[in-house]
Design an enzyme around this catalytic site. Sequence first.
Site, PDB file in Angstrom:
ATOM      1  N   SER A   1       0.780  -1.080   0.063  1.00  0.00           N
ATOM      2  CA  SER A   1      -0.461  -0.620  -0.265  1.00  0.00           C
ATOM      3  C   SER A   1       0.865   0.687   0.084  1.00  0.00           C
ATOM      4  O   SER A   1       1.819   1.314  -0.015  1.00  0.00           O
ATOM      5  CB  SER A   1      -1.040   0.148   1.581  1.00  0.00           C
ATOM      6  OG  SER A   1      -0.281   0.514   2.615  1.00  0.00           O
TER       7      SER A   1
ATOM      8  N   SER B   1       0.318   4.023   2.738  1.00  0.00           N
ATOM      9  CA  SER B   1       0.594   4.532   3.702  1.00  0.00           C
ATOM     10  C   SER B   1       1.870   5.198   4.232  1.00  0.00           C
ATOM     11  O   SER B   1       1.868   6.228   4.710  1.00  0.00           O
ATOM     12  CB  SER B   1       0.269   3.580   4.076  1.00  0.00           C
ATOM     13  OG  SER B   1       0.931   2.584   4.749  1.00  0.00           O
TER      14      SER B   1
ATOM     15  N   LYS C   1       4.725   0.799   8.896  1.00  0.00           N
ATOM     16  CA  LYS C   1       4.228   2.313   9.691  1.00  0.00           C
ATOM     17  C   LYS C   1       5.629   2.772  10.552  1.00  0.00           C
ATOM     18  O   LYS C   1       6.724   1.326  10.085  1.00  0.00           O
ATOM     19  CB  LYS C   1       3.676   2.236  10.777  1.00  0.00           C
ATOM     20  CG  LYS C   1       2.074   1.698  10.107  1.00  0.00           C
ATOM     21  CD  LYS C   1       1.258   2.653   9.227  1.00  0.00           C
ATOM     22  CE  LYS C   1       0.306   1.829   8.517  1.00  0.00           C
ATOM     23  NZ  LYS C   1      -0.299   2.189   7.962  1.00  0.00           N
TER      24      LYS C   1
ATOM     25  N   SER D   1      -3.059   6.989   5.545  1.00  0.00           N
ATOM     26  CA  SER D   1      -2.193   5.992   6.482  1.00  0.00           C
ATOM     27  C   SER D   1      -3.399   5.607   7.826  1.00  0.00           C
ATOM     28  O   SER D   1      -3.879   6.505   8.193  1.00  0.00           O
ATOM     29  CB  SER D   1      -1.433   6.431   6.836  1.00  0.00           C
ATOM     30  OG  SER D   1      -1.176   5.437   7.580  1.00  0.00           O
TER      31      SER D   1
END
Length: 268
Positions: free
Chosen positions: A67, A69, A124, A224
């Site tokens: 993704s 994010s 993250k 995100s």
Amino acid sequence: MDFALILFVLSVVTGVLWFYDVFKARKLRPKGAPDPWWVEYGASFFTVILPIFLLRSFLVEPFRIPSGSMIPTLQIGDFILVNKYQYGVRLPVINKKIIEVGSPQRGDVFVFRYPQDPSQDYIKRVVGLPGDKIEYINKRLTVNGVDVPVTPVGEYVQGIDAETRLTEKLGDVTHDILNNPDRSDEPGSIPHPFSENCVRSAKGLICTVPAGHYFAMGDNRDNSADSRVWGFVPDENIVGKAFFIWFHIDNILPFPKGVSFDRIGGFK
């Protein structure tokens, strides 16, 4: 099914066959007789599967970024390596820490099992450590009452949106983030443990990170789903620290395209 569990099962099954063959069956076979099928298709793979299992479990593990994010730091299609021992040695499959080595620091990019569904791996950036007070108000991040410094560096076009690109210094790490001035500061939330540790408003949120947990955010701040939405990352969910891009493909199916080698290297 968890790939680590698959490798563990295969290691055990092929290992049993290998040991049985080496220490018993091989001695009973006539000299010059061909290996039986269970040796050829089972035991012979043990010496290949076991090193792969140990490498992925205790040293480094590969992941693919699915993704956006973490844009601009990590792009969709980046293949990364994750250090499995920097945050402590953990037993494979059950992810139980058995040896303390280190812990995540502010600014680290880490992989963890998604608290809402541990079968999924998320990536993250570590923003808050246990005990930290995190404020994200009007798109400005504050840690323990101190504003995290940011410097605008231009625009970043993402689809049809033009994002503001900023350089942020979080702990000892300097990296770039994206903000969309047209997006709301409150991304919404879903029920999660320790939700009482957070106070939300239309301008953002203020959270106190509970013991044994971390507050994580994506660098693509307005695209995100992170700790602002689903809560804190428990220490037992941590997989490791991401540290290296070793390959990049924009798309795998139906046909690979956009293969790139210029993204290979370390990142912050």
